[in-house]
Design a protein around this motif. Structure first.
Motif, PDB file in Angstrom:
ATOM      1  N   LEU A   1       0.846  -1.191   0.000  1.00 21.17           N
ATOM      2  CA  LEU A   1       0.000   0.000   0.000  1.00 21.17           C
ATOM      3  C   LEU A   1       0.879   1.237   0.000  1.00 21.17           C
ATOM      4  N   GLU A   2       0.441   2.266  -0.690  1.00 20.99           N
ATOM      5  CA  GLU A   2       1.142   3.551  -0.621  1.00 20.99           C
ATOM      6  C   GLU A   2       0.516   4.352   0.510  1.00 20.99           C
TER       7      GLU A   2
ATOM      8  N   LEU B   1      10.283   4.552   4.316  1.00 24.49           N
ATOM      9  CA  LEU B   1      10.250   6.016   4.336  1.00 24.49           C
ATOM     10  C   LEU B   1      10.559   6.624   2.967  1.00 24.49           C
ATOM     11  N   ASN B   2      11.439   6.002   2.199  1.00 24.66           N
ATOM     12  CA  ASN B   2      11.855   6.576   0.914  1.00 24.66           C
ATOM     13  C   ASN B   2      10.787   6.490  -0.170  1.00 24.66           C
ATOM     14  N   ASN B   3      10.088   5.357  -0.260  1.00 26.48           N
ATOM     15  CA  ASN B   3       9.106   5.217  -1.342  1.00 26.48           C
ATOM     16  C   ASN B   3       7.657   5.180  -0.842  1.00 26.48           C
ATOM     17  N   HIS B   4       7.475   5.325   0.460  1.00 24.73           N
ATOM     18  CA  HIS B   4       6.153   5.380   1.100  1.00 24.73           C
ATOM     19  C   HIS B   4       5.333   4.113   0.894  1.00 24.73           C
ATOM     20  N   GLN B   5       6.002   2.996   0.674  1.00 21.41           N
ATOM     21  CA  GLN B   5       5.310   1.722   0.472  1.00 21.41           C
ATOM     22  C   GLN B   5       5.230   0.957   1.791  1.00 21.41           C
TER      23      GLN B   5
ATOM     24  N   SER C   1      -7.702   1.564   9.207  1.00 21.87           N
ATOM     25  CA  SER C   1      -6.887   1.716  10.427  1.00 21.87           C
ATOM     26  C   SER C   1      -5.827   2.793  10.241  1.00 21.87           C
ATOM     27  N   LEU C   2      -5.209   2.831   9.077  1.00 28.53           N
ATOM     28  CA  LEU C   2      -4.197   3.847   8.793  1.00 28.53           C
ATOM     29  C   LEU C   2      -4.821   5.241   8.771  1.00 28.53           C
ATOM     30  N   ALA C   3      -6.006   5.356   8.189  1.00 30.95           N
ATOM     31  CA  ALA C   3      -6.691   6.648   8.136  1.00 30.95           C
ATOM     32  C   ALA C   3      -7.059   7.121   9.541  1.00 30.95           C
ATOM     33  N   LYS C   4      -7.483   6.208  10.397  1.00 27.83           N
ATOM     34  CA  LYS C   4      -7.803   6.570  11.782  1.00 27.83           C
ATOM     35  C   LYS C   4      -6.567   7.060  12.531  1.00 27.83           C
ATOM     36  N   ALA C   5      -5.392   6.562  12.121  1.00 34.65           N
ATOM     37  CA  ALA C   5      -4.136   6.997  12.741  1.00 34.65           C
ATOM     38  C   ALA C   5      -3.640   8.315  12.147  1.00 34.65           C
ATOM     39  N   GLY C   6      -4.333   8.812  11.110  1.00 34.24           N
ATOM     40  CA  GLY C   6      -3.977  10.113  10.527  1.00 34.24           C
ATOM     41  C   GLY C   6      -3.213  10.046   9.224  1.00 34.24           C
ATOM     42  N   HIS C   7      -3.083   8.878   8.623  1.00 32.37           N
ATOM     43  CA  HIS C   7      -2.290   8.739   7.395  1.00 32.37           C
ATOM     44  C   HIS C   7      -3.154   8.366   6.206  1.00 32.37           C
ATOM     45  N   ASP C   8      -2.921   9.079   5.093  1.00 35.88           N
ATOM     46  CA  ASP C   8      -3.668   8.847   3.858  1.00 35.88           C
ATOM     47  C   ASP C   8      -3.115   7.644   3.101  1.00 35.88           C
ATOM     48  N   THR C   9      -4.024   6.920   2.443  1.00 38.50           N
ATOM     49  CA  THR C   9      -3.666   5.916   1.446  1.00 38.50           C
ATOM     50  C   THR C   9      -4.385   6.319   0.171  1.00 38.50           C
ATOM     51  N   LYS C  10      -4.085   5.644  -0.927  1.00 42.37           N
ATOM     52  CA  LYS C  10      -4.796   5.951  -2.163  1.00 42.37           C
ATOM     53  C   LYS C  10      -6.278   5.612  -2.027  1.00 42.37           C
ATOM     54  N   GLU C  11      -6.582   4.606  -1.233  1.00 36.20           N
ATOM     55  CA  GLU C  11      -7.958   4.148  -1.082  1.00 36.20           C
ATOM     56  C   GLU C  11      -8.781   5.008  -0.132  1.00 36.20           C
ATOM     57  N   ILE C  12      -8.181   5.393   1.000  1.00 33.97           N
ATOM     58  CA  ILE C  12      -8.916   6.131   2.036  1.00 33.97           C
ATOM     59  C   ILE C  12      -8.052   7.264   2.581  1.00 33.97           C
ATOM     60  N   LYS C  13      -8.627   8.453   2.633  1.00 34.20           N
ATOM     61  CA  LYS C  13      -7.938   9.623   3.189  1.00 34.20           C
ATOM     62  C   LYS C  13      -8.300   9.780   4.668  1.00 34.20           C
ATOM     63  N   ALA C  14      -7.341  10.203   5.451  1.00 32.57           N
ATOM     64  CA  ALA C  14      -7.576  10.471   6.869  1.00 32.57           C
ATOM     65  C   ALA C  14      -8.486  11.680   7.009  1.00 32.57           C
ATOM     66  N   THR C  15      -9.310  11.665   8.031  1.00 30.75           N
ATOM     67  CA  THR C  15     -10.167  12.820   8.295  1.00 30.75           C
ATOM     68  C   THR C  15      -9.293  13.976   8.778  1.00 30.75           C
TER      69      THR C  15
END
Length: 119
Positions: A30-31, A60-64, A82-96
């Motif tokens: 996942l990115e 850290l270098n390629n954000h994978q 889970s990543l979005a709830k922690a504050g980090h965006d993915t291509k699929e779901i953006k953090a609030t």
């Protein structure tokens, strides 16, 4: 004739069920947006705290983010949530905005100045 059709249907159902079998050790990449080692720790922790995630390593270098999951217990979407709830965006779901706002000032990956300061 009815027996032949019934046999063909049974074979088709058997192959269809086999093709959709969930993997116990599925690998996903996942990115995930982030800028520092604090982000790395938070991203990996959020992924590992998702039920069914067995391994997580964010580069850290390629954000994978490479994860190994048990597809019988979780999915790519659940990891992204889970990543979005922690504050980090993915291509699929953006953090609030609320989740993103809780990040430390040095982890504000949406801020171009913060990103420049990390390079």
């Amino acid at each position: 004739m009815k027996k032949i059709i019934a046999i063909i249907c049974l074979v088709f159902v058997a192959f269809t069920g086999q093709a959709q079998k969930k993997k116990k050790n599925a690998k996903l990449t996942l990115e995930v947006d982030g800028v520092c080692m604090m982000c790395k720790k938070r991203i990996e922790k959020a992924a590992l705290n998702t039920k069914g995630v067995k391994f997580a390593n964010w580069n850290l270098n390629n954000h994978q983010l490479m994860v190994i999951i048990d597809e019988r217990k979780t999915s790519k979407k659940m990891v992204c949530e889970s990543l979005a709830k922690a504050g980090h965006d993915t291509k699929e779901i953006k953090a609030t905005e609320e989740a993103y706002g809780k990040l430390d000032p040095c982890c504000k990956y949406r801020d171009e100045e913060v990103v420049r300061n990390h390079h």
